[in-house]
Design an enzyme around this catalytic site. Sequence first.
Site, short mmCIF file in Angstrom:
data_model
loop_
_atom_site.label_atom_id
_atom_site.label_comp_id
_atom_site.label_asym_id
_atom_site.label_seq_id
_atom_site.Cartn_x
_atom_site.Cartn_y
_atom_site.Cartn_z
CB SER A 22 -0.92 0.00 1.22
OG SER A 22 -0.19 -0.22 2.41
CB THR A 154 -43.36 22.26 -6.58
OG1 THR A 154 -44.56 22.57 -7.27
CG2 THR A 154 -43.25 23.11 -5.32
CG HIS A 155 -44.18 18.72 -9.29
ND1 HIS A 155 -44.19 17.38 -8.98
CD2 HIS A 155 -44.92 19.35 -8.34
CE1 HIS A 155 -44.94 17.20 -7.89
NE2 HIS A 155 -45.37 18.37 -7.48
CB SER A 276 -19.07 24.07 -28.73
OG SER A 276 -19.11 23.24 -29.86
CE LYS A 282 -24.09 24.48 -27.11
NZ LYS A 282 -23.83 23.13 -26.72
CG ASN A 284 -20.74 23.70 -24.19
OD1 ASN A 284 -21.83 24.09 -24.64
ND2 ASN A 284 -19.83 23.09 -24.95
CD GLU A 289 -22.42 20.44 -18.90
OE1 GLU A 289 -23.37 20.89 -19.54
OE2 GLU A 289 -21.33 20.13 -19.43
CE1 TYR A 316 -5.62 -4.01 8.95
CE2 TYR A 316 -4.65 -6.16 8.51
CZ TYR A 316 -4.86 -4.84 8.16
OH TYR A 316 -4.33 -4.36 6.98
CD GLN A 321 -2.60 -2.70 2.11
OE1 GLN A 321 -1.84 -2.91 3.04
NE2 GLN A 321 -2.38 -3.19 0.90
CE LYS A 324 -4.06 2.96 4.89
NZ LYS A 324 -4.66 1.59 4.91
N1 ARG Z 1 -0.90 -1.52 5.22
C1 ARG Z 1 -1.80 -2.08 6.19
C2 ARG Z 1 -3.16 -1.39 6.07
O1 ARG Z 1 -3.21 -0.36 5.47
C3 ARG Z 1 -1.27 -1.86 7.56
C4 ARG Z 1 -1.71 -2.86 8.58
C5 ARG Z 1 -1.10 -4.17 8.30
N2 ARG Z 1 -1.37 -5.11 9.31
C6 ARG Z 1 -1.27 -6.42 9.15
N3 ARG Z 1 -1.52 -7.17 10.14
N4 ARG Z 1 -0.90 -6.92 8.00
O2 ARG Z 1 -4.15 -1.88 6.54
#
Ligand code: ARG
Length: 463
Positions: A22, A154-155, A276, A282, A284, A289, A316, A321, A324
């Site tokens: 990650s 309305t509508h 455009s 035009k 836009n 949008e 966990y 992971q 994020k």
């Molecule tokens: N990169 C992991 C995450 O974002 C960190 C935690 C990892 N923990 C584990 N027991 N492998 O969740």
Amino acid sequence: MKKNDQILSNENAKLLDEFNASIMFDKQLYAQDIRASIAHCQMLFKQNIINKDEQQLIEGGLLDIKQQIIDGKFVWNIQDEDIHMAIESALYKLIGDTAGKLHTARSRNDQVATDFAMYIRDKNYQIQNRLKNIITTFANIASKHTTTMMPGMTHLQHAQPINFAYHILAYVQMFKRDYERFASSTHRNNLCPLGCAALAGTSHNIDRDFTAKLLEFDAPTYSALDTSSNRDMVLEMLFNISLTSMHISRLSEELILWSSSEFGFVKISDEYATASSIMPQKKNPDVPELLRGKTGRIYGNLMAMLTTMKALPLAYNKDTQEDKEGVFDSIKTILISLDILNDMMKHIYINKENMEKACEVGHLSATDLADYLVQKCQMPFRQAYHITKDVVSYANKLNKDISAITIDELRASNKHLSNISEDALSCLSLRNSMNSRNSYGGTSEKQTIRQLQEIEKWLKSIK
Ligand code: ARG
């Protein structure tokens, strides 16, 4: 990740590293990671788990690494898997075996939860700030338009005359609720996961209150088991952003409609509209949008995370992971969207004349005549409703709006109105119609100004 070279080709091993890692995206949590590690290290020293020299060595090393990252000198390596391992292995290289002491009484599970909680908290504040800016801009626009009439719908059909400030203030109410929603998420979630370790706490004599305080949390979280896989704060963030984005999309839709030739209520400044490529005449409304369009991706990020968390057993799991990238994307998108919306609204041209002219279409004051007949002539509302319908048909035949008919025309429109007094005409006036809606939260100028003053007071209170 450990791999059996006999089974995995080099290419597959590389793919697996990439799949597992990650670091490519969680490296943006470096500041939170280092801050939390320093707090942890100070706590370990305070609790006599490490000595002063070790604490200073570790802390110095962490600050050194932070500087390397800021200066762009830090070498990111996919084999380090994530930001926590990357910093730990850099610390080993810098200070040797003492680095290993930092991970006493913690796990990456509470580490990532702590980093992310701090990150989300910071971003909550940033988004709240942007919302405050928007509310200020909108209140400014509203203050200039408390007498500008427009057709309330309305509508998507003309319904009753309202003022433009009142319309804008409806969005202010939405953004104010958004502001409060982000604030309440921070308030609810401001608990420190650090010290929960892998899932069940630790046998070391740690002080979780101490680290919570250093990291500006209100208290430590209550259950290590819950904490290590809790991602509610991420989901709340994604939901709060989705709701704000939905509000932006509703306003954008109105701006798109209002800037069309059919409406002509506003002109979006040229910087926010593009030409455009084929039709030279035009312009836009690309920016509204896009603001409207981005809502789809923002909802998608929420759905993705809800689905990731669905049915995850305690505690966990690596699935988390996946929390994020979506939230990074939604946060980035909403911050830009709010900035752009704010700027676009500061430069928008409001065509007051067209708004007021549009009120003359659709017999917007018809309800006022029905109400007049109920109040002044003691008619049951249903009868008043049917009589007013006749007046509308009569006005249509004359090719006039009900607000423009004369007293003779009104008297001729229905036998029950043949003796109606002349003051009935005043209730048909569009402006009188608007200002007659003086109930709390209504569209009269008086109520609109009251609403505006309350917003201004609220803005001062959150400074
Ligand atoms: N990169 C992991 C995450 O974002 C960190 C935690 C990892 N923990 C584990 N027991 N492998 O969740």
